[in-house]
Motif scaffolding. Structure first.
Motif, PDB file in Angstrom:
ATOM      1  N   THR A 179       0.314   7.524   0.746  1.00 12.91           N
ATOM      2  CA  THR A 179      -0.678   8.535   0.526  1.00 12.91           C
ATOM      3  C   THR A 179      -2.014   8.087   0.448  1.00 12.91           C
ATOM      4  O   THR A 179      -2.958   8.621   1.021  1.00 12.91           O
ATOM      5  CB  THR A 179      -0.443   9.112  -0.816  1.00 12.91           C
ATOM      6  OG1 THR A 179      -0.110   8.088  -1.772  1.00 12.91           O
ATOM      7  CG2 THR A 179       1.040   9.838  -0.776  1.00 12.91           C
ATOM      8  N   GLU A 180      -2.136   6.795   0.380  1.00 12.37           N
ATOM      9  CA  GLU A 180      -3.529   5.977   0.246  1.00 12.37           C
ATOM     10  C   GLU A 180      -3.972   6.253   1.784  1.00 12.37           C
ATOM     11  O   GLU A 180      -5.186   6.328   2.292  1.00 12.37           O
ATOM     12  CB  GLU A 180      -3.480   4.830  -0.060  1.00 12.37           C
ATOM     13  CG  GLU A 180      -4.732   4.021  -0.273  1.00 12.37           C
ATOM     14  CD  GLU A 180      -4.685   2.862  -0.772  1.00 12.37           C
ATOM     15  OE1 GLU A 180      -5.496   1.750  -0.782  1.00 12.37           O
ATOM     16  OE2 GLU A 180      -3.597   2.188  -1.416  1.00 12.37           O
TER      17      GLU A 180
ATOM     18  N   TYR B 241       0.847  -1.141  -0.033  1.00  7.93           N
ATOM     19  CA  TYR B 241      -0.002   0.230   0.089  1.00  7.93           C
ATOM     20  C   TYR B 241       0.770   1.276   0.012  1.00  7.93           C
ATOM     21  O   TYR B 241       1.974   1.253   0.384  1.00  7.93           O
ATOM     22  CB  TYR B 241      -1.062   0.143   1.052  1.00  7.93           C
ATOM     23  CG  TYR B 241      -1.945  -1.179   1.235  1.00  7.93           C
ATOM     24  CD1 TYR B 241      -3.263  -1.009   0.671  1.00  7.93           C
ATOM     25  CD2 TYR B 241      -1.595  -2.316   1.958  1.00  7.93           C
ATOM     26  CE1 TYR B 241      -3.959  -1.882   0.649  1.00  7.93           C
ATOM     27  CE2 TYR B 241      -2.635  -3.169   2.005  1.00  7.93           C
ATOM     28  CZ  TYR B 241      -3.821  -3.014   1.343  1.00  7.93           C
ATOM     29  OH  TYR B 241      -4.923  -4.180   1.242  1.00  7.93           O
ATOM     30  N   GLU B 242       0.382   2.281  -0.837  1.00 10.51           N
ATOM     31  CA  GLU B 242       0.948   3.584  -0.643  1.00 10.51           C
ATOM     32  C   GLU B 242       0.472   4.411   0.603  1.00 10.51           C
ATOM     33  O   GLU B 242      -0.433   4.295   1.071  1.00 10.51           O
ATOM     34  CB  GLU B 242       0.891   4.344  -1.848  1.00 10.51           C
ATOM     35  CG  GLU B 242       1.114   3.690  -3.060  1.00 10.51           C
ATOM     36  CD  GLU B 242       2.508   3.627  -3.210  1.00 10.51           C
ATOM     37  OE1 GLU B 242       3.275   4.474  -2.631  1.00 10.51           O
ATOM     38  OE2 GLU B 242       2.981   2.847  -4.004  1.00 10.51           O
TER      39      GLU B 242
END
Length: 250
Positions: free
Chosen positions: A98-99, A95-96
């Motif tokens: 920013t997400e 997962y990023e």
């Protein structure tokens, strides 16, 4: 489905290497053992490279062939002490930051080392509506076999990221109220007050050392569980689950 008379020694060695974090990181793969764990991979649309089993599993809605192997081979590639009936080699899911930073209800685990605790916390997070988990510092690998088993089919229901530094944490989560869980006497708020915060990160310390000084220093608020005087502390997975439950149900 097709049968495999014998797995080659090279194949066995390759799978056994995934028992170690070093090789899981290098290959970007991990092992999921047991029917519930394999079913989770399918439901979460995780890319599965290979499946090995002692028998056919007609209940699995997957087009990928299942390699039927002997119990002796399964014992070599499995990490469990008992008999593992089905095992999958799957690709890690990343997962990023920013997400996750767009989400409101987040917990942070500081250098947690017990895989059973982490798996249980992941399970509780999924049950009580936590929207993201941050593993801070030197935490146990979420793809270790013990964590995968302890999460009991909930590993991919809550996104998990790793953060190493305070700078990175502050950069991406500057709009979240940082809430420590400690015995501090200053800036204490109730769980009810915490649940009313728009965006927050509840920070839990490690089993042995508690929350680190650097994280305690950036905490804007503090919450603690009230207990009887003759009880010093609770297990990390127990205390964090109680707090998550209280926040979810208010």
């Amino acid at each position: 489905m097709h049968s495999v008379d014998n797995i080659s020694n090279n194949k066995i060695k390759g799978i056994v290497k995934l028992h170690q974090k070093k090789y899981r990181d290098e290959e970007g793969l991990f092992i999921a053992e047991g029917l519930k764990a394999v079913e989770e991979l399918i439901k979460a649309h995780i890319e599965i490279k290979e499946i090995y089993a002692l028998k056919d599993f007609n209940t699995l809605s997957i087009k990928q062939p299942i390699n039927i192997i002997k119990e002796a081979e399964m014992k070599k590639i499995s990490t469990t002490a008992g008999i593992c009936e089905i095992l999958a080699i799957a690709k890690k899911k990343n997962y990023e930051i920013t997400e996750i930073s767009k989400r409101n209800k987040i917990i942070l685990l500081d250098s947690i080392s017990d895989p059973g605790n982490l798996g249980t916390i992941i399970r509780s997070s999924a049950a009580f509506g936590i929207e993201g988990i941050i593993l801070f510092g030197d935490c146990v690998d979420i793809y270790s076999s013990k964590v995968v088993r302890s999460a009991t089919g909930n590993l991919f229901k809550t996104p998990i990221i790793k953060i190493k530094t305070i700078g990175e944490l502050n950069k991406h989560f500057k709009n979240h109220t940082k809430v420590a869980t400690s015995l501090a006497k200053e800036n204490n708020i109730s769980l009810e007050e915490c649940s009313k915060l728009e965006k927050y990160i509840i920070m839990f310390g490690s089993e042995a050392k508690g929350l680190s000084k650097e994280l305690t220093k950036i905490a804007e608020k503090n919450i603690k569980l009230e207990m009887k005087n003759n009880v010093e502390s609770l297990n990390l997975s127990v205390s964090s689950s109680i707090i998550m439950y209280e926040l979810f149900c208010r």
